[in-house]
Design a protein around this motif. Structure first.
Motif, short mmCIF file in Angstrom:
data_model
loop_
_atom_site.label_atom_id
_atom_site.label_comp_id
_atom_site.label_asym_id
_atom_site.label_seq_id
_atom_site.Cartn_x
_atom_site.Cartn_y
_atom_site.Cartn_z
N LEU A 114 -63.19 46.57 7.53
CA LEU A 114 -63.76 47.55 8.45
C LEU A 114 -65.23 47.79 8.15
O LEU A 114 -66.05 47.95 9.06
N GLY A 115 -65.57 47.81 6.86
CA GLY A 115 -66.97 47.99 6.47
C GLY A 115 -67.85 46.86 6.98
O GLY A 115 -68.96 47.10 7.48
N LEU A 116 -67.37 45.63 6.88
CA LEU A 116 -68.13 44.48 7.37
C LEU A 116 -68.28 44.53 8.89
O LEU A 116 -69.33 44.20 9.43
N ILE A 117 -67.21 44.94 9.56
CA ILE A 117 -67.27 45.06 11.02
C ILE A 117 -68.32 46.09 11.44
O ILE A 117 -69.16 45.84 12.32
N LEU A 119 -70.84 47.07 9.71
CA LEU A 119 -72.16 46.59 9.31
C LEU A 119 -72.72 45.60 10.34
O LEU A 119 -73.91 45.63 10.68
N LEU A 120 -71.86 44.72 10.83
CA LEU A 120 -72.31 43.65 11.72
C LEU A 120 -72.52 44.10 13.16
O LEU A 120 -73.33 43.52 13.88
N LEU A 121 -71.79 45.12 13.58
CA LEU A 121 -71.90 45.56 14.98
C LEU A 121 -73.34 45.89 15.39
O LEU A 121 -73.83 45.36 16.40
N PRO A 122 -74.06 46.73 14.64
CA PRO A 122 -75.44 47.01 15.05
C PRO A 122 -76.36 45.79 14.93
O PRO A 122 -77.30 45.65 15.72
N VAL A 123 -76.08 44.93 13.96
CA VAL A 123 -76.90 43.72 13.80
C VAL A 123 -76.78 42.85 15.06
O VAL A 123 -77.77 42.31 15.57
N VAL A 124 -75.55 42.72 15.56
CA VAL A 124 -75.32 41.92 16.77
C VAL A 124 -76.01 42.54 17.97
O VAL A 124 -76.74 41.87 18.72
N PHE A 125 -75.82 43.83 18.18
CA PHE A 125 -76.36 44.49 19.37
C PHE A 125 -77.88 44.59 19.36
O PHE A 125 -78.52 44.63 20.42
N LEU A 126 -78.48 44.63 18.17
CA LEU A 126 -79.93 44.75 18.08
C LEU A 126 -80.63 43.40 18.07
O LEU A 126 -81.87 43.34 18.10
N PHE A 139 -69.41 35.76 16.26
CA PHE A 139 -68.23 35.00 15.86
C PHE A 139 -67.61 35.59 14.60
O PHE A 139 -66.39 35.69 14.48
N SER A 140 -68.46 36.00 13.67
CA SER A 140 -67.97 36.62 12.44
C SER A 140 -67.17 37.89 12.75
O SER A 140 -66.12 38.15 12.15
N LEU A 141 -67.67 38.68 13.70
CA LEU A 141 -66.97 39.90 14.11
C LEU A 141 -65.58 39.58 14.67
O LEU A 141 -64.60 40.25 14.35
N ILE A 142 -65.52 38.58 15.51
CA ILE A 142 -64.23 38.18 16.10
C ILE A 142 -63.25 37.77 15.01
O ILE A 142 -62.08 38.18 15.01
N ILE A 143 -63.72 36.98 14.05
CA ILE A 143 -62.85 36.51 12.96
C ILE A 143 -62.41 37.67 12.08
O ILE A 143 -61.26 37.73 11.65
N LEU A 144 -63.30 38.61 11.82
CA LEU A 144 -62.95 39.77 11.00
C LEU A 144 -61.91 40.65 11.70
O LEU A 144 -60.98 41.15 11.06
N GLU A 204 -77.92 34.52 7.45
CA GLU A 204 -76.86 34.27 8.43
C GLU A 204 -75.89 33.19 7.96
O GLU A 204 -74.74 33.16 8.40
N ASP A 205 -76.36 32.30 7.10
CA ASP A 205 -75.51 31.20 6.64
C ASP A 205 -74.27 31.69 5.90
O ASP A 205 -73.24 31.01 5.88
N ILE A 206 -74.35 32.86 5.27
CA ILE A 206 -73.19 33.40 4.56
C ILE A 206 -72.11 33.78 5.57
O ILE A 206 -70.92 33.47 5.38
N GLY A 207 -72.51 34.43 6.66
CA GLY A 207 -71.55 34.75 7.72
C GLY A 207 -71.00 33.49 8.36
O GLY A 207 -69.81 33.41 8.70
#
Length: 226
Positions: A114-117, A119-126, A139-144, A204-207
């Protein structure tokens, strides 16, 4: 060095492939599930890879790969999506075999996910205007989310395994992105990513690695049951 990219692929898979025949673990017995999973995930990522290559999100230095291209990508890039995931999921399943009790609790795993989700949500939208950042983290969000609802048991071990996988990841990907070289093997257009590097590696390569590898793990588990 024309063989550098090929050499990285071969070295990455050689030891895991050799130990796949270990009499105790016998990882090779799952070859059908593993090969099917690798092929499916590689197909998705190669389509993504080909589009990004075409539009200059990233590219390949001809000084470090063989002169054989398919859909604009060197043959070594195609091999990458089989060699690196195989070596990585082997680490995951080796951990499961030799340290079966080494897992996170379900609650901690849920909190991390949930923490990763979040964290990534604002990164994606911005960063919808930055192709690599937006597509990769979407894609990372979908997999999480899938992992949270249907793969939490696998994430309990995979989070630990991924920390181990990051060690060879930083070595191989570091070389690919230019560590110790005059030029990178794979170059990135910083207009299409956050511009944050861990050494020479775009963050981004880590994601990217997490999504690719955990998708393989989930598919392998699915096909093993079949």
């Amino acid at each position: 060095m024309k063989y550098l990219y090929l050499l990285l692929n071969v070295c990455s898979i050689s030891i895991p492939l050799l130990y796949s025949f270990n009499k105790k673990m016998r990882f090779i017995r799952h070859w059908k599930a593993v090969l099917t999973s690798l092929t499916i995930v590689a197909t998705v990522f190669l389509i993504w890879d080909g589009v990004f290559t075409k539009y200059g999100v990233w590219g390949f230095n001809p000084n470090y790969h063989l002169p054989y291209l398919f859909l604009g990508m060197p043959i070594e890039e195609w091999l990458f999506f089989f060699c690196i995931p195989y070596a990585s999921v082997f680490i995951h399943y080796s951990l499961a075999y030799f340290k079966p009790k080494l897992v996170l609790s379900k609650k901690i795993t849920q909190v991390i996910t949930l923490g990763l989700i979040l964290l990534l949500l604002p990164v994606v939208f911005l960063n919808f205007h930055k192709a690599y950042t937006f597509v990769n983290y979407s894609f990372s969000l979908i997999i999480l989310v899938f992992g949270y609802y249907i793969g939490i048991q696998h994430l309990r071990r995979f989070y630990i395994a991924f920390l181990i996988i990051l060690i060879p990841f930083f070595v191989v990907n570091g070389i690919l992105t230019g560590t110790g070289l005059e030029e990178p093997v794979v170059w990135y257009n910083n207009k299409e990513n956050l511009g944050i590097r861990l050494g020479t590696i775009p963050i981004e390569d880590i994601g990217y690695a997490f999504s690719m590898l955990f998708t393989n793990v989930m598919l392998i588990e699915y096909f093993k049951k079949k």
